[in-house]
Design an enzyme around this catalytic site. Structure first.
Site, PDB file in Angstrom:
ATOM      1  N   ARG A   1      50.748  40.466  68.570  1.00  0.00           N
ATOM      2  CA  ARG A   1      51.440  39.238  68.179  1.00  0.00           C
ATOM      3  C   ARG A   1      50.550  38.427  67.205  1.00  0.00           C
ATOM      4  NH1 ARG A   1      50.529  33.392  69.208  1.00  0.00           N
ATOM      5  NH2 ARG A   1      52.533  32.446  68.796  1.00  0.00           N
TER       6      ARG A   1
ATOM      7  N   SER B   1      49.624  34.881  65.435  1.00  0.00           N
ATOM      8  CA  SER B   1      49.733  33.428  65.585  1.00  0.00           C
ATOM      9  C   SER B   1      50.060  32.778  64.241  1.00  0.00           C
ATOM     10  CB  SER B   1      48.386  32.909  66.094  1.00  0.00           C
ATOM     11  OG  SER B   1      48.282  31.538  65.868  1.00  0.00           O
TER      12      SER B   1
ATOM     13  N   THR C   1      45.367  25.045  70.547  1.00  0.00           N
ATOM     14  CA  THR C   1      44.764  25.287  69.237  1.00  0.00           C
ATOM     15  C   THR C   1      44.004  24.053  68.767  1.00  0.00           C
ATOM     16  OG1 THR C   1      46.518  26.814  68.705  1.00  0.00           O
ATOM     17  CG2 THR C   1      45.467  25.742  66.843  1.00  0.00           C
TER      18      THR C   1
ATOM     19  N   THR D   1      49.804  22.802  65.631  1.00  0.00           N
ATOM     20  CA  THR D   1      49.629  23.453  66.927  1.00  0.00           C
ATOM     21  C   THR D   1      50.995  23.530  67.599  1.00  0.00           C
ATOM     22  OG1 THR D   1      48.489  23.350  69.054  1.00  0.00           O
ATOM     23  CG2 THR D   1      49.081  21.254  68.059  1.00  0.00           C
ATOM     24  N   GLY D   2      51.102  24.360  68.624  1.00  0.00           N
ATOM     25  CA  GLY D   2      52.380  24.502  69.315  1.00  0.00           C
ATOM     26  C   GLY D   2      52.775  25.964  69.383  1.00  0.00           C
ATOM     27  N   VAL D   3      54.046  26.212  69.575  1.00  0.00           N
ATOM     28  CA  VAL D   3      54.521  27.599  69.675  1.00  0.00           C
ATOM     29  C   VAL D   3      54.554  28.198  68.263  1.00  0.00           C
ATOM     30  CG1 VAL D   3      56.459  29.075  70.333  1.00  0.00           C
ATOM     31  CG2 VAL D   3      55.836  27.106  71.757  1.00  0.00           C
TER      32      VAL D   3
HETATM   33  N1  ASP Z   1      49.978  27.851  67.599  1.00  0.00           N
HETATM   34  C1  ASP Z   1      49.262  28.711  68.507  1.00  0.00           C
HETATM   35  C2  ASP Z   1      49.931  30.050  68.566  1.00  0.00           C
HETATM   36  O1  ASP Z   1      51.134  30.113  68.692  1.00  0.00           O
HETATM   37  C3  ASP Z   1      49.153  28.173  69.882  1.00  0.00           C
HETATM   38  C4  ASP Z   1      48.749  26.755  69.997  1.00  0.00           C
HETATM   39  O2  ASP Z   1      48.900  25.961  69.082  1.00  0.00           O
HETATM   40  O3  ASP Z   1      48.240  26.388  71.052  1.00  0.00           O
HETATM   41  O4  ASP Z   1      49.251  31.045  68.533  1.00  0.00           O
END
Ligand code: ASP
Length: 280
Positions: free
Chosen positions: A182, A184, A154, A203-205
């Site tokens: 899903r 984000s 992201t 950013t992240g999960v």
């Molecule tokens: N946060 C984003 C998501 O879960 C992914 C990412 O940050 O790369 O959609």
């Protein structure tokens, strides 16, 4: 005036030094050109300008070069928040446009400011955003090979302008290989939040970011008098307690910047007109 941008985490499938160096250089260039832009534009306009450039760079998982979902389609999400009037706008799971963050910007003036799926695409078309395929050969190959850890990447930007106004913008192609439908975190207040005191992009999960309410928590803690460091420390302790994977960048209304990540592979760059800070 200051800004900090991020390019998500390094891909787990491509940890090559070459990619790291290319991402760092791209971030440095975009931070510099966005700072130039900031000289004559507001924080909100600059956040959109910076994130648009990140979306256009296929090294990053947003806009062109977004990851492909489990059904072979790309769905992108982006959000913008203006710290002055606390307005939040965004698109969720929009397909076939070039710059989701620019649609979020146009949505700022609407009553209905967060649109999803077909409604978001319809709104984009009505507002002059051309049909565009954000797919790249690299992402198709990753998809075909089912490299499920294709990499979190992201992009985001937080800015303070010459009048001390704050803004945050975040854009993503998602986790990659996710289930259709899903949502984000990037177009939620957990992933992107700003007020007159602080602006944050994550950013992240996404599930971890939403579970922890990361961006909103950091901004609220700064609003209530904590320093950025204190706000991040507490919020990342809480993230750790749920074994979360994420990172965030922030700027406060004094122009202080801060970043932290649960895993030390996040890429970011900041610029204040004289000195760069780039993740090495
Ligand atoms: N946060 C984003 C998501 O879960 C992914 C990412 O940050 O790369 O959609």
């Amino acid at each position: 005036m200051k800004l900090i941008i991020h390019g998500g985490f390094f891909s787990e499938s491509d940890q090559s030094q070459e990619t790291k160096t290319a991402k760092q250089q791209a971030l440095k260039d975009i931070a510099a050109s966005s700072y130039e832009y900031l000289k004559n534009h507001s924080a909100e306009e600059t956040a959109v300008f910076a994130v648009s450039q990140l979306e256009d760079n296929e090294l990053f998982n947003a806009g062109t070069g977004s990851q492909i979902q489990s059904d072979g389609k790309i769905r992108m999400s982006a959000a913008l928040m203006n710290g002055v009037n606390s307005r939040f706008s965004g698109v969720i799971n929009v397909q076939n446009i070039k710059n989701p963050i620019q649609v979020a910007q146009v949505l700022m003036k609407e009553d209905d400011r967060v649109l999803g799926d077909d409604g978001a695409k319809k709104y984009a078309s009505e507002n002059g955003f051309a049909d565009y395929s954000p797919e790249t050969p690299q992402r198709r190959q990753e998809y075909e090979e089912k490299k499920k850890n294709g990499g979190k990447g992201t992009v985001g930007c937080v800015v303070i302008d010459a009048q001390g106004r704050l803004a945050a913008a975040t854009s993503t192609g998602g986790k990659g290989f996710e289930r259709v439908g899903r949502i984000s975190d990037s177009a939620t207040v957990a992933g992107n939040f700003a007020n007159e005191f602080c602006a944050v992009s994550c950013t992240g999960v996404g599930e971890d970011i939403v579970s922890n309410g990361t961006a909103t928590k950091i901004v609220t803690r700064v609003t209530d008098g904590k320093s950025l460091e204190e706000a991040f420390t507490k919020t990342f302790e809480e993230l750790k307690a749920i074994d979360g994977f994420s990172g965030a960048i922030a700027i406060d209304n004094q122009g202080n910047i801060y970043h932290q990540d649960s895993h030390p592979t996040m890429v970011f760059a900041s610029f204040d007109g004289t000195s760069f800070e780039v993740f090495e």
